[in-house]
Design a protein around this motif. Structure first.
Motif, short mmCIF file in Angstrom:
data_model
loop_
_atom_site.label_atom_id
_atom_site.label_comp_id
_atom_site.label_asym_id
_atom_site.label_seq_id
_atom_site.Cartn_x
_atom_site.Cartn_y
_atom_site.Cartn_z
N VAL A 1 -42.33 -3.40 10.15
CA VAL A 1 -41.30 -3.81 8.08
C VAL A 1 -42.62 -3.89 7.36
CG1 VAL A 1 -40.18 -3.53 6.68
CG2 VAL A 1 -39.55 -3.33 9.04
N LEU A 2 -42.52 -2.76 6.58
CA LEU A 2 -43.98 -3.10 5.13
C LEU A 2 -42.76 -3.42 4.31
CD1 LEU A 2 -47.01 -2.37 4.47
CD2 LEU A 2 -45.93 -0.57 4.01
N PHE B 1 -43.83 -4.33 0.12
CA PHE B 1 -44.53 -3.38 -0.33
C PHE B 1 -44.88 -4.21 -1.82
CE2 PHE B 1 -44.36 1.06 -0.23
CZ PHE B 1 -43.21 0.95 1.23
N ASP C 1 -45.21 -4.23 -5.15
CA ASP C 1 -44.26 -3.93 -6.56
C ASP C 1 -42.96 -4.70 -5.41
OD1 ASP C 1 -43.76 -1.55 -5.56
OD2 ASP C 1 -43.85 -0.66 -6.87
N TYR C 2 -42.38 -5.25 -4.25
CA TYR C 2 -40.98 -5.39 -4.09
C TYR C 2 -40.16 -4.08 -4.00
CZ TYR C 2 -42.86 -9.15 -7.51
OH TYR C 2 -43.04 -9.88 -7.98
N ALA C 3 -40.47 -3.02 -4.38
CA ALA C 3 -40.00 -2.04 -4.32
C ALA C 3 -38.32 -2.17 -3.89
CB ALA C 3 -40.05 -1.62 -3.04
N LEU C 4 -37.54 -3.02 -5.64
CA LEU C 4 -36.21 -3.86 -3.88
C LEU C 4 -35.41 -2.17 -5.07
CD1 LEU C 4 -36.05 -7.31 -5.56
CD2 LEU C 4 -36.08 -6.10 -2.79
N PHE C 5 -34.20 -2.09 -4.39
CA PHE C 5 -33.50 -0.85 -4.58
C PHE C 5 -32.43 -1.64 -6.10
CE2 PHE C 5 -33.91 -0.07 -0.51
CZ PHE C 5 -34.71 1.18 -0.57
N PRO C 6 -33.37 -0.79 -7.56
CA PRO C 6 -31.85 -1.86 -8.50
C PRO C 6 -30.60 -1.14 -8.35
CG PRO C 6 -33.44 0.54 -8.88
CD PRO C 6 -34.14 0.05 -7.40
N ARG D 1 -28.76 -1.89 -5.72
CA ARG D 1 -27.90 -2.85 -4.89
C ARG D 1 -28.05 -3.85 -5.74
NH1 ARG D 1 -27.15 -1.10 0.98
NH2 ARG D 1 -26.83 0.68 0.75
N TYR E 1 -28.13 -8.90 -9.59
CA TYR E 1 -29.01 -7.18 -10.11
C TYR E 1 -30.22 -7.96 -9.43
CZ TYR E 1 -25.02 -3.98 -9.42
OH TYR E 1 -23.92 -3.74 -8.73
N HIS F 1 -33.02 -6.91 -11.58
CA HIS F 1 -33.87 -7.08 -12.76
C HIS F 1 -32.84 -8.16 -13.65
CE1 HIS F 1 -30.22 -6.41 -15.13
NE2 HIS F 1 -29.50 -5.73 -14.33
N ARG G 1 -35.52 -8.54 3.34
CA ARG G 1 -34.83 -7.65 3.44
C ARG G 1 -35.53 -7.25 4.94
NH1 ARG G 1 -35.35 -2.49 -1.13
NH2 ARG G 1 -37.83 -3.06 -0.51
N ALA G 2 -36.81 -7.36 4.96
CA ALA G 2 -37.86 -7.12 6.21
C ALA G 2 -37.70 -8.08 7.33
CB ALA G 2 -39.28 -7.32 5.82
#
Lengths: 243, 258
Positions: A76-77, A79, A81-86, A88, A127, A129, A143-144
């Motif tokens: 698992v990578l 990222f 900039d986190y790349a969280l699904f906004p 979810r 969330y 944000h 998450r990873a």
């Protein structure tokens, strides 16, 4: 420190005619904290993306003896900039990789335990944000980790944080690594960060990236940045990067 | 809230006063235009079913039926086709020339062929409404899918998601804001098309149909009452989608200026 998890041999990578990585070889042991250190734009992120399975390449990259061809949850990578699904929540993000593989209740249990491990209890329903940078990175890490990957790949995960939060997160990361016994491949351009975290550091040259040295850091953890040996190793890597 | 009511009542009153004076100073002919002092009682009479020939609530039901026919099919076909076109390069290349050629034809231009093919039926009205609302929904959905950030797809891949999971768990939620824009724009166009489609007498009821009948009667107070009704129902419909959007897109609160 036993078996070998990842072996990279004679790896080369071209973007059209531009050579980015020039015959790099190394191998990573199970449970190791492995840092890849190099100047900005040297191709270290590309190297990590190759291991993650996002890029094609020449040469050989083997995960437990098998050639890496595409991305998967065994590597698992995380990222930069986190790349969280906004869309979810925190718990929703952590559940992403396991919700279709485990039963609902079990997945939830695993996810909650992982949030506890990264210190985010009580933020399940927030969330992304609504979180600070450091907290977002913790979510990305959780998450990873729930996917239980053979290797955790991290691409300058702390570079967007302020200095103080970064130091806290580094210490935290070492603790999490010690507790989960994961193999971590960590890309950074900060010498200090690499020396603080790593068992071994692969020092890369400017583009095209070549392996300059493989530095072993034999310091006790938790490490002290102001220790004479710490500075000595940092100085040595600094000199390596300079010429 | 209180302040809002205050502003609404001020602006509506100014408009009504202006309209009333305009009528008495410039028109003064009950066969050409009606002042609000006449329209308001007429509207109340019509909406409470006290008029023998104009049954406004029934017309609302019929118009909503036409709207539902056309708009629901536009939703289903528009969103699924938009997702497919955004997801598959081949489909996009195959379909977009047709879309680009048909899209500039205004929905009203489809009325003759629709009446010829489908006769004066509810389906004929539904078809016009479908044409009007289909394109905004399709294009916004496609745009939404095309602008999903690559990193989200990569995260999903690295976490072991299948192609179908990526569609369901990344592409669709990420394009939701854009899809909702399409739904709201599409619904607005659909409602305008209801009036146009009904003008030709696809059924004996409907807001668009009655507005034309009232013109033949030279009853501008009825015409305007129906205009008001069309406006109010359209406004209500838009608010339904606005509410649904705020429900479905709760995660966007705090990310965008509202």
């Amino acid at each position: 420190m036993s078996s070998e998890v990842l072996r990279v041999s004679n790896l080369r990578k071209r973007f059209n005619d531009l050579l980015v990585i020039d015959s790099i070889s190394f191998s990573i042991k199970s449970g190791e904290f492995f840092c890849i250190l190099g100047p900005s734009g040297c191709g270290k992120t590309t190297l990590l993306r190759i291991i993650a399975g996002f890029e094609d390449y020449e040469g050989e990259v083997l995960l437990k003896g098998e050639k890496i061809k595409k991305p998967g949850p065994d590597r698992v990578l995380v990222f930069q900039d986190y790349a969280l699904f906004p869309w979810r929540t925190v718990i929703g993000n952590v559940l992403f990789g396991i919700e279709s593989k485990l039963q609902k209740r079990e997945a939830l249990k695993v996810a909650e335990e992982m949030l506890k491990l990264v210190g985010l209890e009580g933020f399940e329903k927030s969330y992304p944000h609504e979180l600070s940078g450091g907290m977002k990175q913790r979510v990305a890490l959780a998450r990873a980790l729930v996917c239980d990957p053979a290797i955790l790949l991290m691409d300058e995960p702390l570079s967007a944080l302020d200095a103080q939060t970064r130091m806290e997160m580094q210490a935290e990361l070492v603790k999490i690594w010690q507790r989960t016994k994961k193999t971590i491949v960590y890309v950074t351009h900060s010498i200090e960060e690499a020396v603080f975290l790593a068992d071994r550091i692969l020092v890369l040259s400017k583009r095209p990236a070549r392996a300059k040295a493989l530095v072993e850091v034999k310091l006790e953890r938790p490490r002290n940045r102001f220790d004479a040996k710490f500075t000595e190793i940092s100085q040595k890597i600094y000199d390596l990067l300079k010429d | 809230m209180k302040l809002r009511i205050f502003y609404v009542s001020i602006s509506v009153s100014i408009f009504l006063i202006f309209w009333e004076t305009f009528y008495y100073f410039f028109i003064r002919d009950p066969f050409l235009l009606a002042p609000p002092s006449k329209v308001i009682p007429t509207f109340v009479k019509l909406i409470t079913l006290q008029d023998p020939s104009f049954k406004m609530p029934v017309d609302i039901v019929f118009s909503l039926y036409h709207y539902a026919l056309g708009f629901s099919s536009a939703l289903i076909i528009g969103i699924s086709l938009g997702l497919l076109m955004g997801f598959s390069r081949t489909l996009e290349n195959l379909l977009s020339p047709i879309v680009e050629l048909i899209r500039p034809i205004p929905p009203i231009a489809w009325i003759p062929i629709s009446i010829l093919l489908l006769k004066l039926t509810h389906t004929a009205a539904g078809f016009i409404i479908f044409i009007g609302s289909f394109f905004p929904i399709l294009l916004n959905t496609r745009h939404g899918v095309a602008s999903v950030e690559k990193k989200f797809v990569e995260v999903a891949l690295t976490l072991g998601a299948s192609r179908f999971e990526i569609l369901r768990k990344v592409i669709i939620p990420a394009s939701m804001p854009s899809i909702f824009t399409g739904i709201r724009v599409g619904s607005g166009v659909a409602w305008m098309c209801v009036v146009a489609a009904e003008l030709f007498g696809v059924s004996a009821y409907g807001l668009g149909y009655q507005i034309e009948i009232a013109r033949l009667y030279h009853a501008p107070e009825i015409v305007i009452s129906y205009m008001v009704c069309i406006g109010l129902v359209g406004y209500a419909l838009d608010n339904v989608y606005k509410f649904l959007a705020s429900r479905f897109l709760r995660w966007r609160r705090g990310l965008v200026v509202e």
